[in-house]
Scaffold this active site. Structure first.
Site, PDB file in Angstrom:
ATOM      1  CD  GLU A 147      37.858   0.269  40.037  1.00 37.58           C
ATOM      2  OE1 GLU A 147      38.249  -0.899  40.087  1.00 37.58           O
ATOM      3  OE2 GLU A 147      36.981   0.726  40.799  1.00 37.58           O
ATOM      4  CB  ALA A 183      40.915   6.610  51.543  1.00 35.52           C
ATOM      5  CG  ASN A 228      46.328  12.266  50.959  1.00 29.45           C
ATOM      6  OD1 ASN A 228      45.365  11.499  51.091  1.00 29.45           O
ATOM      7  ND2 ASN A 228      46.452  13.062  49.933  1.00 29.45           N
ATOM      8  CG  HIS A 251      36.968   3.721  42.879  1.00 26.79           C
ATOM      9  ND1 HIS A 251      37.428   2.544  43.416  1.00 26.79           N
ATOM     10  CD2 HIS A 251      36.915   4.612  43.901  1.00 26.79           C
ATOM     11  CE1 HIS A 251      37.652   2.710  44.717  1.00 26.79           C
ATOM     12  NE2 HIS A 251      37.341   3.955  45.038  1.00 26.79           N
ATOM     13  CB  SER A 283      34.504   6.731  46.069  1.00 30.36           C
ATOM     14  OG  SER A 283      34.795   7.097  47.414  1.00 30.36           O
TER      15      SER A 283
HETATM   16  N1  HPA Z   1      42.792  13.219  46.444  1.00 33.71           N
HETATM   17  C1  HPA Z   1      41.768  12.516  45.937  1.00 33.71           C
HETATM   18  N2  HPA Z   1      41.363  11.368  46.442  1.00 33.71           N
HETATM   19  C2  HPA Z   1      41.998  10.895  47.513  1.00 33.71           C
HETATM   20  C3  HPA Z   1      43.072  11.577  48.098  1.00 33.71           C
HETATM   21  C4  HPA Z   1      43.494  12.802  47.525  1.00 33.71           C
HETATM   22  O1  HPA Z   1      44.435  13.455  47.980  1.00 33.71           O
HETATM   23  N3  HPA Z   1      43.481  10.844  49.167  1.00 33.71           N
HETATM   24  C5  HPA Z   1      42.679   9.756  49.221  1.00 33.71           C
HETATM   25  N4  HPA Z   1      41.774   9.782  48.221  1.00 33.71           N
END
Ligand code: HPA
Length: 280
Positions: A90, A117, A239, A87, A216
């Site tokens: 990092e 994610a 989320n 990333h 990413s």
């Molecule tokens: N925001 C940014 N990056 C993420 C999120 C988020 O809510 N969830 C997983 N990666």
């Protein structure tokens, strides 16, 4: 040595190192995101090379990232998978993050499957949903193609009008249908992070047309297009940030939630990716 020549030499050196350890030519490269690395465990006849052993590779530091290159067969296809990615937040350079993509091309791959994610911005999403990426927005404030280059590395001005391959999106939708997976689709926006978004940023991102947000994928996909990969991107919506962007007291709490949901959805993702591979 000229920096462009030096860069090309490092790609060749890394390619040679990996080639010496394997006896197949990978056709398909995969980048497995946060909490989604389990797919690499299903690769058969596999060779596992830790990133730390690979010359010119950056060294991974983020929790939840195994940090291995896994090379072998999946659904009868020769694959190379990154179990854990690099990333920008990092502290790596854009060139460092995207270096593996150039190596995969040099190894012979021509399809890239990226997973990540992501936070859900679309009201139509549920936690744990998979989203096939139709397009992306680069809000990282930089670009991995900045700097000296030449024709061998790729075009100076890259066309990004079809970053994600329509044929692969279609295959993903077919594979989802056959496996009873509800596959959403949408636009991914990439931010640098590592701070999560403020409520005002969430409203902004929604209004500019993004459906999912993450930290990413955008750089890797730019470089993948630069070297002419066909790209498929899948986000796991970990989320729903349009609901309560400030519900988590600490960033760590949200990161744990992200990893837990991603790991739960990893089963679905495995089925989906295997389904796509079987059709290639
Ligand atoms: N925001 C940014 N990056 C993420 C999120 C988020 O809510 N969830 C997983 N990666």
């Amino acid at each position: 040595m000229d920096p462009v020549e030096q860069f090309k030499e490092s790609i060749k050196e890394t390619t040679r190192y990996i080639k010496e350890k394997i006896d197949t030519e990978p056709q398909i490269a995969m980048v497995l995101g946060s909490g989604l690395g389990a797919l690499a465990d299903e690769i058969e006849k596999k060779k596992v090379i830790p990133y730390v052993d690979i010359p010119n590779f950056p060294i991974p530091m983020a929790p939840g990232h195994a940090g291995n290159l896994v090379i072998g067969e999946l659904e009868g296809k020769n694959v190379v998978a990154m179990q854990g990615r690099f990333h920008f937040y990092e502290g790596y350079t854009m060139k460092g993050i995207t270096f593996p993509i150039r190596v995969f091309k040099s190894l012979g791959a021509n399809i890239l499957i990226v997973t990540n994610a992501a936070g859900g911005l679309s009201r139509f999403f549920k936690e744990g949903d998979l989203m096939v990426i139709t397009d992306q927005i680069n809000l990282m404030g930089t670009n991995p193609l900045i700097g000296p280059t030449d024709e061998e590395l790729g075009l100076r001005f890259l066309d990004m009008s079809q970053a994600y391959d329509e044929g692969l999106i279609y295959l993903a939708q077919q594979a989802a249908k056959e496996n009873g997976i509800k596959l959403k689709k949408g636009v991914y926006v990439g931010l640098i992070g590592p701070a999560f978004e403020t409520p005002a940023e969430v409203r902004f991102l929604t209004r500019i047309g993004a459906d999912a947000v993450g930290m990413s994928t955008v750089p890797e996909v730019i470089v993948a297009r630069h070297v002419n990969f066909r790209v498929l991107g899948i986000s796991c919506i970990t989320n729903l940030i349009f609901k309560k962007p400030t519900v988590f007291p600490k960033h760590e709490a949200l990161h744990e939630e992200v990893l837990a949901v991603a790991e739960k959805s990893a089963e679905k993702l495995k089925k989906l990716v295997r389904g796509v591979l079987a059709k290639l």
